[in-house]
Design a protein around this motif. Structure first.
Motif, PDB file in Angstrom:
ATOM      1  N   PRO A  76       4.585  -7.727  17.961  1.00 13.45           N
ATOM      2  CA  PRO A  76       5.577  -6.816  17.385  1.00 13.45           C
ATOM      3  C   PRO A  76       5.479  -6.689  15.872  1.00 13.45           C
ATOM      4  O   PRO A  76       5.908  -5.684  15.305  1.00 13.45           O
ATOM      5  CB  PRO A  76       6.918  -7.439  17.808  1.00 13.45           C
ATOM      6  N   ILE A  77       4.887  -7.675  15.209  1.00 11.99           N
ATOM      7  CA  ILE A  77       4.722  -7.584  13.760  1.00 11.99           C
ATOM      8  C   ILE A  77       3.717  -6.490  13.395  1.00 11.99           C
ATOM      9  O   ILE A  77       3.856  -5.829  12.362  1.00 11.99           O
ATOM     10  CB  ILE A  77       4.294  -8.942  13.174  1.00 11.99           C
ATOM     11  N   THR A  78       2.724  -6.271  14.252  1.00 16.86           N
ATOM     12  CA  THR A  78       1.706  -5.257  13.971  1.00 16.86           C
ATOM     13  C   THR A  78       2.327  -3.876  13.841  1.00 16.86           C
ATOM     14  O   THR A  78       2.048  -3.132  12.887  1.00 16.86           O
ATOM     15  CB  THR A  78       0.641  -5.252  15.073  1.00 16.86           C
ATOM     16  N   ALA A  79       3.146  -3.512  14.800  1.00 19.37           N
ATOM     17  CA  ALA A  79       3.789  -2.192  14.755  1.00 19.37           C
ATOM     18  C   ALA A  79       4.720  -2.083  13.560  1.00 19.37           C
ATOM     19  O   ALA A  79       4.803  -1.030  12.907  1.00 19.37           O
ATOM     20  CB  ALA A  79       4.564  -1.952  16.047  1.00 19.37           C
ATOM     21  N   PHE A  80       5.406  -3.173  13.230  1.00 14.99           N
ATOM     22  CA  PHE A  80       6.317  -3.157  12.090  1.00 14.99           C
ATOM     23  C   PHE A  80       5.539  -2.938  10.793  1.00 14.99           C
ATOM     24  O   PHE A  80       5.933  -2.124   9.950  1.00 14.99           O
ATOM     25  CB  PHE A  80       7.100  -4.468  12.023  1.00 14.99           C
ATOM     26  N   LEU A  81       4.423  -3.653  10.632  1.00 13.04           N
ATOM     27  CA  LEU A  81       3.641  -3.521   9.405  1.00 13.04           C
ATOM     28  C   LEU A  81       3.029  -2.132   9.272  1.00 13.04           C
ATOM     29  O   LEU A  81       2.860  -1.620   8.163  1.00 13.04           O
ATOM     30  CB  LEU A  81       2.544  -4.585   9.361  1.00 13.04           C
ATOM     31  N   ALA A  82       2.712  -1.514  10.396  1.00 18.51           N
ATOM     32  CA  ALA A  82       2.150  -0.161  10.347  1.00 18.51           C
ATOM     33  C   ALA A  82       3.130   0.826   9.721  1.00 18.51           C
ATOM     34  O   ALA A  82       2.728   1.810   9.097  1.00 18.51           O
ATOM     35  CB  ALA A  82       1.778   0.300  11.750  1.00 18.51           C
ATOM     36  N   GLU A  83       4.412   0.530   9.836  1.00 18.36           N
ATOM     37  CA  GLU A  83       5.441   1.415   9.284  1.00 18.36           C
ATOM     38  C   GLU A  83       5.861   1.025   7.873  1.00 18.36           C
ATOM     39  O   GLU A  83       6.328   1.872   7.111  1.00 18.36           O
ATOM     40  CB  GLU A  83       6.678   1.399  10.186  1.00 18.36           C
ATOM     41  N   HIS A  84       5.695  -0.269   7.515  1.00 22.27           N
ATOM     42  CA  HIS A  84       6.277  -0.738   6.253  1.00 22.27           C
ATOM     43  C   HIS A  84       5.277  -1.298   5.249  1.00 22.27           C
ATOM     44  O   HIS A  84       5.650  -1.660   4.144  1.00 22.27           O
ATOM     45  CB  HIS A  84       7.315  -1.830   6.549  1.00 22.27           C
ATOM     46  N   ASN A  85       4.017  -1.366   5.593  1.00 24.46           N
ATOM     47  CA  ASN A  85       3.031  -1.956   4.702  1.00 24.46           C
ATOM     48  C   ASN A  85       2.185  -0.850   4.075  1.00 24.46           C
ATOM     49  O   ASN A  85       1.619  -0.019   4.776  1.00 24.46           O
ATOM     50  CB  ASN A  85       2.132  -2.931   5.494  1.00 24.46           C
ATOM     51  N   GLU A  86       2.081  -0.840   2.751  1.00 26.68           N
ATOM     52  CA  GLU A  86       1.386   0.234   2.044  1.00 26.68           C
ATOM     53  C   GLU A  86       0.076  -0.269   1.424  1.00 26.68           C
ATOM     54  O   GLU A  86      -0.033  -0.439   0.228  1.00 26.68           O
ATOM     55  CB  GLU A  86       2.301   0.832   0.971  1.00 26.68           C
ATOM     56  N   GLY A  87      -0.893  -0.522   2.265  1.00 26.37           N
ATOM     57  CA  GLY A  87      -2.228  -0.852   1.784  1.00 26.37           C
ATOM     58  C   GLY A  87      -2.369  -2.214   1.129  1.00 26.37           C
ATOM     59  O   GLY A  87      -3.335  -2.460   0.425  1.00 26.37           O
ATOM     60  N   SER A  88      -1.448  -3.097   1.337  1.00 26.49           N
ATOM     61  CA  SER A  88      -1.540  -4.432   0.762  1.00 26.49           C
ATOM     62  C   SER A  88      -2.353  -5.332   1.689  1.00 26.49           C
ATOM     63  O   SER A  88      -2.692  -4.934   2.808  1.00 26.49           O
ATOM     64  CB  SER A  88      -0.143  -5.005   0.570  1.00 26.49           C
ATOM     65  N   PRO A  89      -2.655  -6.568   1.274  1.00 25.48           N
ATOM     66  CA  PRO A  89      -3.411  -7.472   2.153  1.00 25.48           C
ATOM     67  C   PRO A  89      -2.557  -8.102   3.249  1.00 25.48           C
ATOM     68  O   PRO A  89      -3.036  -8.996   3.957  1.00 25.48           O
ATOM     69  CB  PRO A  89      -3.924  -8.541   1.174  1.00 25.48           C
ATOM     70  N   VAL A  90      -1.334  -7.647   3.417  1.00 21.91           N
ATOM     71  CA  VAL A  90      -0.442  -8.263   4.389  1.00 21.91           C
ATOM     72  C   VAL A  90      -1.019  -8.200   5.800  1.00 21.91           C
ATOM     73  O   VAL A  90      -0.860  -9.138   6.585  1.00 21.91           O
ATOM     74  CB  VAL A  90       0.955  -7.604   4.339  1.00 21.91           C
ATOM     75  N   ASP A  91      -1.673  -7.087   6.134  1.00 23.57           N
ATOM     76  CA  ASP A  91      -2.254  -6.968   7.478  1.00 23.57           C
ATOM     77  C   ASP A  91      -3.221  -8.108   7.769  1.00 23.57           C
ATOM     78  O   ASP A  91      -3.202  -8.699   8.855  1.00 23.57           O
ATOM     79  CB  ASP A  91      -2.981  -5.629   7.631  1.00 23.57           C
ATOM     80  N   SER A  92      -4.067  -8.428   6.805  1.00 29.64           N
ATOM     81  CA  SER A  92      -5.044  -9.509   7.024  1.00 29.64           C
ATOM     82  C   SER A  92      -4.342 -10.860   7.113  1.00 29.64           C
ATOM     83  O   SER A  92      -4.788 -11.740   7.864  1.00 29.64           O
ATOM     84  CB  SER A  92      -6.086  -9.521   5.907  1.00 29.64           C
ATOM     85  N   TRP A  93      -3.277 -11.038   6.339  1.00 30.46           N
ATOM     86  CA  TRP A  93      -2.504 -12.279   6.456  1.00 30.46           C
ATOM     87  C   TRP A  93      -1.974 -12.429   7.868  1.00 30.46           C
ATOM     88  O   TRP A  93      -2.012 -13.521   8.448  1.00 30.46           O
ATOM     89  CB  TRP A  93      -1.333 -12.292   5.475  1.00 30.46           C
ATOM     90  N   HIS A  94      -1.480 -11.324   8.420  1.00 29.39           N
ATOM     91  CA  HIS A  94      -0.922 -11.377   9.767  1.00 29.39           C
ATOM     92  C   HIS A  94      -2.009 -11.621  10.809  1.00 29.39           C
ATOM     93  O   HIS A  94      -1.851 -12.460  11.706  1.00 29.39           O
ATOM     94  CB  HIS A  94      -0.164 -10.072  10.079  1.00 29.39           C
ATOM     95  N   VAL A  95      -3.120 -10.909  10.707  1.00 28.68           N
ATOM     96  CA  VAL A  95      -4.221 -11.068  11.672  1.00 28.68           C
ATOM     97  C   VAL A  95      -4.680 -12.522  11.710  1.00 28.68           C
ATOM     98  O   VAL A  95      -5.009 -13.064  12.780  1.00 28.68           O
ATOM     99  CB  VAL A  95      -5.394 -10.128  11.326  1.00 28.68           C
ATOM    100  N   SER A  96      -4.676 -13.173  10.559  1.00 30.79           N
ATOM    101  CA  SER A  96      -5.132 -14.564  10.497  1.00 30.79           C
ATOM    102  C   SER A  96      -4.248 -15.514  11.300  1.00 30.79           C
ATOM    103  O   SER A  96      -4.654 -16.646  11.592  1.00 30.79           O
ATOM    104  CB  SER A  96      -5.180 -15.037   9.039  1.00 30.79           C
ATOM    105  N   GLN A  97      -3.050 -15.066  11.674  1.00 33.57           N
ATOM    106  CA  GLN A  97      -2.121 -15.924  12.410  1.00 33.57           C
ATOM    107  C   GLN A  97      -2.339 -15.865  13.922  1.00 33.57           C
ATOM    108  O   GLN A  97      -1.637 -16.541  14.673  1.00 33.57           O
ATOM    109  CB  GLN A  97      -0.674 -15.526  12.093  1.00 33.57           C
ATOM    110  N   HIS A  98      -3.275 -15.058  14.368  1.00 32.67           N
ATOM    111  CA  HIS A  98      -3.559 -14.936  15.796  1.00 32.67           C
ATOM    112  C   HIS A  98      -4.876 -15.625  16.132  1.00 32.67           C
ATOM    113  O   HIS A  98      -5.802 -15.650  15.341  1.00 32.67           O
ATOM    114  CB  HIS A  98      -3.626 -13.459  16.207  1.00 32.67           C
TER     115      HIS A  98
END
Length: 342
Positions: A288-310
């Motif tokens: 569920p964090i993936t869909a949330f970040l798609a709406e609220h993350n603006e090109g920051s490295p947050v996506d990679s931080w999240h991916v690293s948790q899986h």
């Protein structure tokens, strides 16, 4: 304009006590399991005084009288709901002074018999207006349990309601005080720690817990994500006249979809539950964090931080979990600082 003066003793004698009902609901389905009966006194001008306004001025005899009135009217309401096919229970507040009265269990037994209510449908919430004399009141609790009545410890986390009391009294329901989470928007990390600990306590002692004081949909979602089975508060429903309960119950609906998180607070709680020393469950695309970040993350490295948790095993040597928690916490409490979660 000041409100008319209130003489609680006279109001009790005049029958001006009214019971308002506030639901305790399943935080996932939204279905009510219990309605807490809250006493109100009708003032001469027609306005209502809450228990906080009039109970402190009552002596022990008045408190006994209030309990008996509240019990009678609450059980009458429950009998009416049962007749309508509504499957809920009722809870009534019980002051330690009344618990110490040797006639308490007899009053309860007589009221249950008069209204033809099964004892397990009644929950008595032990109010923490003062310390409890364990030796004096254990016998009454034993007698109430012998009837089949359930007992709840109210306001756990504040006042006299300490964790140690769970060792001395056999409670069936744990109610977590609103003060445990009211600092969430200023200190999210410590608040999540405290709240999740008390929720886990309920799980460990095999007792359902209720998070009280859920005043916003945001906090309601946090409690649900942390695993609280039950909740109560204005975000769910304000106290209502007993006559309004059937219509409200018919309209109850699911409250939280944990597969679709919509706030930074809920996502932070999800990361708190799943990201401390282990991997987030499932694959990244289904998180569920993936869909949330798609709406609220603006090109920051947050996506990679999240991916690293899986993954099967997360070795977060780069501290990406900590960075993710700090980024989320900054949106919950801008400028609050404090320790990170991960």
């Amino acid at each position: 304009m000041s409100k008319p003066s209130l003489a609680p003793n006279a109001a009790l004698a005049d029958g001006r006590v009214e019971m308002f009902m506030q639901p305790i609901v399943d935080l996932v389905t939204g279905r009510p399991s219990v309605f807490e009966a809250l006493a109100r006194l009708r003032r001469p001008d027609g306005s209502l005084a809450t228990a906080a306004e009039f109970v402190p001025s009552l002596d022990s005899d008045d408190l006994d009288a209030l309990f008996r009135i509240a019990l009678d009217r609450s059980l009458a309401s429950l009998a009416h709901w049962i007749g309508l096919g509504i499957r809920v229970d009722i809870s009534v507040n019980l002051d330690p002074s009344t618990l110490g009265n040797p006639l308490c269990s007899a009053w309860v037994e007589e009221a249950l018999h008069r209204h033809d209510i099964d004892a397990e449908r009644l929950v008595l919430e032990l109010l923490e207006t003062r310390a409890i004399d364990e030796a004096e009141q254990n016998s009454t609790i034993d007698a109430l349990h012998a009837l089949g009545v359930r007992m709840a410890i109210d306001d756990l986390g504040s006042g006299y309601s300490t964790v140690s009391r769970l060792r001395h009294f056999d409670f069936d329901l744990i109610k977590i005080d609103a003060s445990v989470h009211d600092g969430f928007t200023t200190a999210p990390a410590s608040t999540l720690c405290s709240l999740s600990t008390l929720i886990a306590l309920g799980v460990n002692v095999h007792r359902p817990s209720v998070v009280e004081g859920l005043e916003s949909l945001d906090m309601l979602a946090v409690a649900a994500v942390l695993g609280a089975p039950l909740g109560q508060g204005y975000a769910i429903a304000r106290p209502m006249p007993a006559a309004a309960v059937p219509a409200w119950t018919a309209q109850s609906a699911p409250l939280v979809d944990q597969h679709h998180l919509t706030t930074f607070s809920a996502v932070l709680a999800y990361h708190w539950v799943h990201g401390r020393g282990s991997a987030h469950p499932g694959n990244t695309s289904a998180c569920p964090i993936t869909a949330f970040l798609a709406e609220h993350n603006e090109g920051s490295p947050v996506d990679s931080w999240h991916v690293s948790q899986h993954g099967d095993s997360v070795k977060d040597t780069a501290g990406f979990g900590r960075k993710l928690s700090e980024w989320l916490a900054a949106h919950v409490a801008p400028g609050a600082g404090g320790p990170a979660i991960a």
